[in-house]
Design a protein around this motif. Structure first.
Motif, short mmCIF file in Angstrom:
data_model
loop_
_atom_site.label_atom_id
_atom_site.label_comp_id
_atom_site.label_asym_id
_atom_site.label_seq_id
_atom_site.Cartn_x
_atom_site.Cartn_y
_atom_site.Cartn_z
N ILE A 52 0.36 4.94 2.09
CA ILE A 52 1.18 3.88 2.73
C ILE A 52 1.83 4.63 3.92
O ILE A 52 2.35 5.72 4.02
CB ILE A 52 2.34 3.53 1.81
N ALA A 109 3.15 -0.32 5.59
CA ALA A 109 4.50 -0.97 5.03
C ALA A 109 4.95 -1.78 6.06
O ALA A 109 4.75 -2.00 7.14
CB ALA A 109 5.51 0.17 4.80
N ASP A 160 10.55 1.78 4.51
CA ASP A 160 9.76 1.37 3.18
C ASP A 160 9.06 2.61 2.81
O ASP A 160 8.85 2.81 1.64
CB ASP A 160 8.76 0.22 3.37
N LYS A 216 4.79 -2.23 -8.86
CA LYS A 216 5.28 -1.33 -7.68
C LYS A 216 5.08 -1.66 -6.42
O LYS A 216 5.79 -1.04 -5.52
CB LYS A 216 4.37 0.14 -8.08
N LEU A 217 3.97 -2.12 -6.09
CA LEU A 217 3.55 -2.47 -4.69
C LEU A 217 3.87 -3.76 -3.98
O LEU A 217 3.57 -4.07 -2.76
CB LEU A 217 2.02 -1.94 -4.45
N PHE A 241 9.35 3.44 -0.82
CA PHE A 241 8.43 3.57 -1.79
C PHE A 241 8.18 4.86 -2.24
O PHE A 241 7.80 4.77 -3.73
CB PHE A 241 6.89 3.07 -1.24
#
Lengths: 334, 334, 334, 334
Positions: free
Chosen positions: D125, D78, D83, D181-182, D87
């Motif tokens: 992540i 990230a 994050d 989403k990412l 996330f």
């Protein structure tokens, strides 16, 4: 009749090997085996016999420890077995002292002769030489025409290419000898402002030079070696060599490209012996039987030596040379 | 006395040129000049004389329009002027028909002879050939040993390298002729399962092959040419050639690497004549006078032909060949 | 709250172009189009808009004739259209004079702003820029992601890479401005013996630098450009560039490899304008969001500037720079 | 307000590593360490942590023995430490199950989360990751920006590049998830004849793709990995890799050049685990914030997949894939 002379003239086929003596064997072996990546055929009586992955001969470089760093001899392979004797006769007729080197004196090698150029550089001519497979089967290439896997370690050049010798005497005496006695052909040469030969690049093969002879008033001896050279297939391999050398903290000159020969170069000095190695790639071949030697005048030599890139002569270590002469060591006079 | 035979044996120095006839002159010239990047020496009587930037001879490829696409002859440079006559004598003694080609029949070329291999392939041997400078001074290299600037346009290979011929007859008849009459040395060969010679790679130079001879039961003629080949200095140049060809929409095979010769390749067909061109780089040289030809058995030939990369034979155009024989065109019989 | 600051912070996406004025338009166009091989998008009102074969923007270099050789401005593309206005506000709040450049002032470009770094270097920020196809369909690549065929002529780099600017004032004032006002991140820097910033390499992209700032007490101005740089895909492309330049008789420095950025280089000066061009390849990318800038101390800078190869600074032309500042030319003050 | 959404949107900085399980640990380690030439950071609890000489993270590939060959997870770094939590929140809001992975679960790594794509592919992540120096000081580069000496052994790529995952479900569900989403951006994609997304190449960096998603009706699972990829600096490095692999008797596909991404490739399968590795070089970068994804139609995909060279799909081993999904192994649910 000229044809008769030609008929019996023995011929050299190629550069064979360089026999190096070093004052720091461990360092020289580290340099040539680990950094350069030569393969070891075998070690016999303290002599380490090395070659590149694409060299077929038993060795193209031998290294042993000695009281001073020097090249004991530069060896050439004749075209035919009987050329050894014919060369001996021809040289003796010209009052050159010729020594006989019995088969087995050097590992893998048959009968040979040794003699000196007028400058005192030691030459050897042999014909028979073993072409052994890789000692370790895991290092053997699956290609039937390639002795070892390439890229096993270090710079990993393909094969020996040429030698470059220097003298503080008249270089043309050497180049005349090479042409008249040994059959070399002049390919390119430097003409000095006073009309003399300053340097010559000569070959018996399709290479532009198997040997270069440099007239060097700046050195102290008549029989020095400026460098031996190994060949890599691609210009980028020379850049990869630069990465490897720089990250080992080993100083070098280059990369650059010669005008003469059109070849890429790096010059690096073996930290053990002080002998200089040229890593070499690209360039041209000469297939012309009626080749007119290329003359470079003094004012053209900047491009002749360095078409582009870092020039020789910019760093102190560029001037170092080691002897490639001194009394012949081989025992028996013919 | 063997020496006497040797004394008078004429010798070939190198591959000289390929004389191509095309049914679409414009397209062939576009391909060889714009895409491949050959330089034009001159056009005489409808014959376009081309060479690469590092070729010294007046031409290494000639192209003219004709009723069918074919190679009129493959030409070789002799080592000495008197070899032309000596080859003529030697060939006639062997009942080979020899035609004389007067100086000037081909632009830039001196007296020559033409004859056919037992397979019907047309060969020419010459000695004198002009080595002109670049016609346009702006195209001339500042290097004294390089005819043209490199990289002016297209793929820009350095020089002609070799030819590859095919026959549906016994290939060994051709390779025997090349060895016995013309002095070629066998370097590598394919042995078929029934013990015959399937293909041979031969040279008179230090190259692994100046000519390859392929036994090809799959073709209809005894005297085809599979490809002619131009050399580039670096493997990456072959990748650059792939970019250029692909972006011109010209199909090709490769890149790949041969086991035999260890060289990189791309095969591409001239859209004008249908002749195949091999773009070639890397590989090894043979300096050994006592070279033992490398034998590849049928079950080793996958690696022999393609050590890695896209294989020949995967695409329909891989099988095309054009004739390199047919009746000799030169007028006068000696 | 820091997040709020972040939210409204406009961002730069990439280096866009360099606007060059030359005293010898013909020579500069010859150099950039024929020798370097840039493509021309169009010529509008005496301004020649050029780009490399892999550049998507309408132009990455513009050239027009002027009374003195100078870079009028260095342009950057913002991440979003609204960043133009946000940058203007942010800069004005910091008492930076901002000029508005209306869409169409430069061919292909939308609304932009211009302003000066504290050193006087002229910067431009734009967002909208046409991405035209190749003007000549024959120059168009068949690849959908590549504007032009590669390798059409000359050195043929892929794309613009970075600029390097110099100042005789405190370099840290510029690098602070780049970081604080424009969002650049410091990637590598030189610390002088007295603890100051001697030079900095900064980027907004994954490149090690989109811009380098050199503190240069040896130059006379606060706002010079040392070089602009175009990128090639392979190290060997830089060697090919050396061949091309040397055979055109155009002097250059290199090839060499920087320690900082790990990239290969050649430096060559446009004979028309005197602006220096760096031909650039290899090197590393920075994907780390928590990158710690690499500090090079004075005694490490030999390797930092030149890991290997011909060093900058060895030839007189290495010191030349041209201005990248002077009064802004754009008409209207916001 | 859109800015508010943007403000809190967590971001991915780069591909981190691939966690591989193999049924033949010894063979996989031989392949990745000796043949590919990755460096070992350390071995902890039977997990071997590897990286390339230019990778800064503690590891880019981890290998441990397991009952079946599979990729346990694909990890992403990230942009900011916070994050990770953001996330997690964002994913949970979208009903994605998120597991927490405590610092130290993987050697060198801080707190992380794991979750599955809609296809079942396991993603991780993290933000904190050690950037250790070379364990053996002799392997350390003298360059301050390079963790290891390059070229120590084997193919010696510089860094991890991307992953390519496959699914027999609708690929667009995955690419939508990656984008929405990412934060991945679509760079190039394949449109099937019926108008659906057949495959997509996406990135968060300037690379054309950090991940590719292939819709593959020919495979049996929804969550396979087609390959992971390591990057080399030069096209010739890929040819050198071909030499190394071929001489080890390891089959591979290529070399070739993709149209999509414009990158050179070789595909080779780890003989231990069956995971496919792509050796990768060249290609283009995307700096454009307003990039329009390149659409390739079905009839353009021949050039899209293989601009030139040996095509994927020509050999049986081209179809093999291994799972990159299966139940998450990390212990604790958040």
């Amino acid at each position: 009749m000229e044809n008769v002379r030609y008929e019996i003239l023995p011929e050299i086929a190629k550069l064979g090997h360089v026999a190096l003596e070093t004052t720091d064997l461990e360092k020289s072996l580290w340099f040539f085996e680990e950094v350069v990546g030569l393969e070891k055929t075998e070690t016999v009586d303290g002599v380490h016999y090395l070659r590149a992955w694409g060299d077929f001969d038993h060795h193209t470089l031998s290294i042993k420890e000695g009281p001073e760093a020097r090249v004991d001899h530069i060896a050439w392979k004749a075209k035919r077995r009987e050329d050894i004797g014919n060369f001996a006769n021809l040289l003796r007729e010209a009052d050159v002292e010729v020594e006989e080197v019995k088969a087995g004196t050097e590992a893998g090698q048959g009968d040979a002769i040794r003699f000196q150029l007028p400058s005192g550089h030691n030459f050897e001519i042999y014909f028979d030489m073993e072409k052994p497979a890789a000692a370790d089967p895991k290092h053997k290439s699956i290609l039937k025409n390639q002795p070892y896997k390439a890229w096993r370690k270090g710079i990993s050049p393909r094969r020996i290419d040429h030698v470059n010798i220097g003298t503080n005497t008249d270089a043309s005496v050497i180049t005349d000898f090479l042409q008249e006695k040994l059959g070399f052909k002049m390919r390119e040469y430097l003409k000095t402002p006073d009309g003399n030969l300053g340097a010559g690049w000569l070959s018996v093969t399709n290479l532009v030079h198997d040997i270069a002879v440099m007239g060097r008033p700046d050195i102290k001896s008549s029989h020095e070696i400026h460098h031996l050279s190994y060949w890599s297939d691609n210009a980028q391999d020379i850049l990869r060599a630069a990465d490897i050398l720089a990250d080992q903290g080993i100083p070098f000159v280059g990369p650059g490209k010669h005008g003469i020969s059109q070849a890429m170069y790096i010059y690096v000095v073996d930290p053990g012996s002080g002998v200089r190695l040229e890593l070499f790639s690209n360039g041209y071949l000469i297939f012309e039987p009626d080749w007119e030697p290329i003359e470079w005048k003094a004012d053209e030599m900047a491009a002749g030596f360095t078409f582009w890139g870092e020039q020789s002569g910019m760093k102190p270590e560029d001037l170092t040379t080691i002897s490639a002469g001194e009394p012949l060591k081989s025992p028996k006079k013919v």
